[in-house]
Design a protein around this motif. Sequence first.
Motif, short mmCIF file in Angstrom:
data_model
loop_
_atom_site.label_atom_id
_atom_site.label_comp_id
_atom_site.label_asym_id
_atom_site.label_seq_id
_atom_site.Cartn_x
_atom_site.Cartn_y
_atom_site.Cartn_z
N LYS A 62 43.84 51.12 -15.06
CA LYS A 62 44.27 51.63 -13.76
C LYS A 62 43.08 51.83 -12.83
O LYS A 62 43.14 51.50 -11.64
CB LYS A 62 45.02 52.96 -13.94
N ASP A 63 41.97 52.35 -13.39
CA ASP A 63 40.76 52.55 -12.57
C ASP A 63 40.24 51.22 -12.05
O ASP A 63 39.81 51.11 -10.90
CB ASP A 63 39.68 53.25 -13.40
N ASP A 64 40.25 50.20 -12.91
CA ASP A 64 39.79 48.87 -12.49
C ASP A 64 40.66 48.32 -11.37
O ASP A 64 40.16 47.74 -10.41
CB ASP A 64 39.80 47.90 -13.68
N SER A 118 41.15 46.88 -5.83
CA SER A 118 41.92 46.98 -4.60
C SER A 118 41.07 47.55 -3.47
O SER A 118 41.13 47.08 -2.32
CB SER A 118 43.15 47.86 -4.83
N SER A 119 40.25 48.57 -3.78
CA SER A 119 39.38 49.18 -2.78
C SER A 119 38.34 48.19 -2.27
O SER A 119 38.08 48.09 -1.06
CB SER A 119 38.69 50.41 -3.37
N ARG A 150 29.16 38.23 -4.00
CA ARG A 150 29.14 38.19 -5.46
C ARG A 150 30.53 37.80 -5.95
O ARG A 150 31.48 37.79 -5.18
CB ARG A 150 28.77 39.56 -6.04
N SER A 151 30.63 37.53 -7.22
CA SER A 151 31.96 37.37 -7.82
C SER A 151 32.62 38.73 -7.87
O SER A 151 31.95 39.78 -7.79
CB SER A 151 31.85 36.78 -9.22
N LEU A 152 33.93 38.76 -8.00
CA LEU A 152 34.64 40.03 -8.06
C LEU A 152 34.17 40.84 -9.26
O LEU A 152 33.96 42.06 -9.17
CB LEU A 152 36.15 39.79 -8.14
N GLU A 153 33.98 40.19 -10.38
CA GLU A 153 33.51 40.89 -11.59
C GLU A 153 32.14 41.51 -11.36
O GLU A 153 31.88 42.65 -11.75
CB GLU A 153 33.46 39.90 -12.76
N GLU A 154 31.25 40.76 -10.72
CA GLU A 154 29.90 41.26 -10.47
C GLU A 154 29.92 42.40 -9.45
O GLU A 154 29.17 43.36 -9.55
CB GLU A 154 29.00 40.13 -9.98
#
Length: 336
Positions: free
Chosen positions: A84-86, A91-92, A129-133
Motif C-alpha cells: 500500500k505504501d508503494d 501515485s504521489s 530516472r526509472s520509476l523504480e529508481e
Amino acid sequence: MRIPPNIKLGWTAVIIYLITPISMAFQVASRIATIRSTSIYLQNIPHVTSSFIIKQQKYPYHNRSRILLRQQQSQSLSQQQQSKDDELLISSIQEIYAKQGRSIASRPFTWDELVDIVLHAKDLSLFSRSLEEQVRYTRYVAALKMRWKSVNDHILHSKFKFEKRLVVVSTQEESLGNGPAGDGDDDGNGDVHQSVGRNDNELSVYDESYDREGENKIPPTGYIWEAHPSLAEVRSPLKVLLPNDFPYYVEDGIEHWCLWKLKGQVTQEDIQMAKEDLIEMMSVGEDNSSAVRCTDNANSPEKVDAFVDMLHWVNPPHLKSVPDIDHAHFLCLRRR
C-alpha cells in the motif's frame, strides 16, 4: 467353587472363600469402566491426550506453531502495508511529475536522445530516472531527512569522507525535515519531495564518537548526524569524481558520473580534468585490448569497455537542489 474334602472350615471361612473372587471381579470391572470413561473424556478435549508424557511433549510444539503462525500473519500484514505504501508513493511521484508537465521514462534513454537533450533541446527537465529508481531515491531522501542535520553534512561525509558526529536535536527539530537530498539530482527531480528548513540554533554537540562501522546506521533517539568539520570550516577547494548513486534511466553501456567541488564553482578546467580522468579509466590499451579500471586491489583490475563519447553539463542555479556544493554531470558512452 469346590472345597477340598480333606479341609474342614467353619461357615464364616467358607463364605469369605466364596465371596473374595466375586469382589475382585467387581473391582477389575470398576477400574476398566473408569479408564474407558476417562479416555472418552480426554478425547473430547482439544489438544489433550490420555498420556501425560505425550501431552507434555506435544504442548511445546503446539506453542511453537502458534508463534510461527503469528509471525506469518505479521509478515503478511507488513507486506500488505508495504504494498500500500508503494502504491501511494508511486501515485504521489506520478502526480508531481504530471504537475510539472514531465513524465517518467518508460524505457532507457538512448545515446542519441541524451545528445539531443543536452546539446540541442537544452531542456534538462527531460531527464528522468526509472520509476523504480525514483522510488528508491525518494525513500533515501526520507531516511536522510530523519538522520542528518542537512544535505550538506551528508554529502561531506558520504562523498568527501569527512568524519561524522551526533548532535542533540530538540522535539521541534525532530518534526522538521532538512531540505532535498542531492546526488546529481539538480535538474528539477528534487522537487518530488517536500523540503523544509532546520533551526541550527536548537542543536548542541554530542561529543562521544559513535558508529564508525555502519555508513547508514540510524542515530539514537533524540540525535542526528552532522559532518565534522562543517562546510563553513572548509578552507580550501576539494574535488571528487564519483558515479551517480541515482543515475538517469539510460541504456547499458552509458555511465552517469558527478564531479563534486567544495569552496568554489566547477570551472572549465575542472571539467576538462575530470573528462581526462574518465577517458583514462575507459581508454583502450596500446595493444587494443579491453581497457581496465583501477580498483582497490592493484592485482585485480576490473575490465570495462572502451571509451566512445561523453556529455557534460552544469545546471543553472535555479535547478540546483544542493546550491552550496557545486557539481557537474558527465554521461560516458562505452563501446559495447
